[in-house]
Motif scaffolding. Sequence first.
Motif, short mmCIF file in Angstrom:
data_model
loop_
_atom_site.label_atom_id
_atom_site.label_comp_id
_atom_site.label_asym_id
_atom_site.label_seq_id
_atom_site.Cartn_x
_atom_site.Cartn_y
_atom_site.Cartn_z
N ARG A 28 0.59 -1.00 0.03
CA ARG A 28 -0.18 -0.22 0.08
C ARG A 28 0.74 1.21 0.34
O ARG A 28 1.66 1.39 0.76
N VAL A 29 0.39 1.30 -0.88
CA VAL A 29 1.34 3.19 -1.23
C VAL A 29 0.54 4.43 -0.68
O VAL A 29 -1.05 5.05 -1.36
N VAL A 50 -3.38 2.32 -3.35
CA VAL A 50 -2.69 4.03 -3.65
C VAL A 50 -3.52 4.45 -3.07
O VAL A 50 -4.67 4.80 -3.51
N ASP A 51 -3.80 5.36 -1.70
CA ASP A 51 -4.52 6.54 -1.20
C ASP A 51 -3.01 7.60 -1.77
O ASP A 51 -2.34 8.51 -1.41
N LEU A 52 -3.65 9.02 -2.65
CA LEU A 52 -3.90 9.91 -2.99
C LEU A 52 -4.91 11.22 -1.81
O LEU A 52 -5.77 11.24 -1.76
N VAL A 53 -3.84 11.45 -0.59
CA VAL A 53 -4.13 12.64 0.01
C VAL A 53 -3.92 13.70 -0.22
O VAL A 53 -3.37 14.15 -0.89
N GLU A 54 -5.33 14.87 -0.43
CA GLU A 54 -5.13 16.43 -0.68
C GLU A 54 -4.51 17.31 0.20
O GLU A 54 -5.70 16.70 1.21
N GLY A 82 -3.84 10.40 7.84
CA GLY A 82 -4.19 9.12 8.79
C GLY A 82 -3.74 7.94 8.35
O GLY A 82 -2.48 7.69 8.47
N VAL A 83 -3.98 7.86 6.49
CA VAL A 83 -3.79 7.08 5.99
C VAL A 83 -2.07 7.14 5.87
O VAL A 83 -1.56 5.99 5.48
N LEU A 84 -1.66 8.46 5.76
CA LEU A 84 0.01 8.44 5.50
C LEU A 84 0.62 7.02 6.47
O LEU A 84 1.23 7.18 6.08
N TRP A 96 3.21 20.15 -1.21
CA TRP A 96 3.46 19.09 -0.24
C TRP A 96 4.38 19.27 1.41
O TRP A 96 5.20 20.06 1.22
N GLU A 97 3.27 20.35 2.18
CA GLU A 97 4.10 21.32 2.86
C GLU A 97 3.68 20.61 4.94
O GLU A 97 4.32 21.84 5.08
N GLU A 98 2.60 20.28 4.48
CA GLU A 98 2.39 19.72 5.81
C GLU A 98 3.02 18.53 6.21
O GLU A 98 3.76 17.64 5.43
N ALA A 99 3.15 18.33 7.66
CA ALA A 99 3.69 17.10 8.50
C ALA A 99 3.88 16.54 7.38
O ALA A 99 2.68 15.88 7.12
N LEU A 100 4.20 14.98 7.61
CA LEU A 100 4.54 13.94 6.72
C LEU A 100 5.87 12.84 8.32
O LEU A 100 6.17 13.40 8.31
N PRO A 101 4.71 11.33 7.96
CA PRO A 101 5.92 10.25 9.07
C PRO A 101 7.27 9.86 8.79
O PRO A 101 7.51 10.59 7.72
N ALA A 102 7.74 9.66 9.28
CA ALA A 102 8.61 9.64 9.49
C ALA A 102 9.08 8.54 8.45
O ALA A 102 8.84 7.56 8.36
N GLY A 103 10.37 8.71 7.17
CA GLY A 103 10.78 7.78 6.61
C GLY A 103 9.60 7.77 5.54
O GLY A 103 10.09 6.84 3.76
N ALA A 104 9.52 9.05 5.17
CA ALA A 104 8.57 9.79 3.81
C ALA A 104 9.44 9.64 2.70
O ALA A 104 10.32 10.76 3.12
N VAL A 105 9.68 9.91 0.87
CA VAL A 105 10.14 9.91 -0.02
C VAL A 105 9.76 11.12 -0.05
O VAL A 105 8.18 11.83 -1.00
N ARG A 106 10.35 12.56 -0.75
CA ARG A 106 10.03 13.53 -1.43
C ARG A 106 10.00 12.78 -3.07
O ARG A 106 11.54 12.58 -3.31
#
Length: 338
Positions: A28-29, A50-54, A82-84, A96-106
Motif C-alpha cells: 500500500r502506497v 494507493v491513497d492520494l491525500v490532498e 491518517g492514511v499517511l 506538499w507542505e504539511e507534516a509527513l511521517p518518518a521515512g516519507a520520500v520526497r
Amino acid sequence: MSVWAWPGISVPTLPVAPVADAASVPARVAVAGGEALGLALRIARAGLAVDLVEADAVDAARVADMAQHAALPALTVGVDRGVLGEAALVLAAPGWEEALPAGAVRLGAAFTICGGVAELFGAPEAARALALHLGFRPVDAPPGGLAGPMADAMDGAAEALALSGAVPWELDEALVAAGFAAGPFERQDEDGVDTCLARRRARLQAMAPVVPRMVAEGRLGRKGGVGWYRYPGGGGRVVDPLIEDLVREEAWFAGVSQRSIPADEALGRVTLALMEQAATCALDGADPQVLDRVAVLGIGYPARLGGPLAQAVALGASLGPAMQAAGLRALPRWLARA
C-alpha cells in the motif's frame, strides 16, 4: 551531408532491466499532493493500493474529478492524513507542505521519475522496489539528478523553438523520426506538465512563458486529459490546434517574431542543448557513461547513438561551428578533456 544526419555509432548493449523482488514491493502506497496524480494512477494501474491525500477538500474534489475517468478501484482520493501513517511507503509531491511521517520520500528530491528512469537519492529499498514494479530503471543519482536536468534542457530548447515558430507536434515527429523514443512535448504530457514545471522551478531554470500558462489553465498532460495534446476520453493523444494559438499569443506578448523552422535546425538545437547539459553534469563529476545511459533510458535518446556524449565524441570536430554558433561553454571544455 548535415552533421545531424547521424551515422550509426557502435555502442555497448544496454543491460537488461532488473526485476523487482515481489516481497519488497510495498502493498500500500500513500501519495501526498495532487501534483503526483500521474504517479498515483500508474501505481494503481500496476495493481497496488494507493491513497492520494490532498491538503483540503476543494483540491481533493478537483483531483478526484481528474482521476474519475481512470476508473481504478485501487485508487482512493481524500483528505484523511491518517492514511499517511498506515502506508508501507509514503511519497510526497514537491508542493506538499504539511507534516509527513518518518521515512516519507520526497518526490523530486529522493525519488524522481523522468521518462523511463527513476532517480534515487537516499530513498529506501521500498522506493527502489516500487520503481522496478512500475517498469522504471532505478538509477542512483546525485542531488538534483541526471535525467531531470537533461530533460529540462531538452524541454527548454523545444519550448524556445515553439515560441519561435516550430509546431509542437511536428517537432515531436522530427525527433521520433531521428530515433528518439518520444518528443519533448509528448514526454511532458506523460510525466505531467505541472511536474515538469515544478522540477524546473526548483532548479531556478529560466523558461518560456508557455508552460506556466498551460499549468495555470489546467493543461497538465495526459492525467488531466489535455496538455500539449488532447486525450479524448482518456485515450490516445490527438493534435490540439488550440495549443498553437496559445503559443502564438505568448510569442506576441514576448515580442518574439515567429518563422518556419526546418526540422534539421530544430533537431540540431535540441540535441546541442542535451549535449551541453550532459557535458555540464560530466564536468561536475558525473560518469559520462552513466549520463549517456540515463539519457537513453530516461529521455529516449537514440540508443544507436549511445547517448549525447558518445555522439558528441563521434561527431568530433564537425560539431565546432554548431557549438560556436550556439555559444556553448561546457561541451567544448568537456570534449577537450575526453
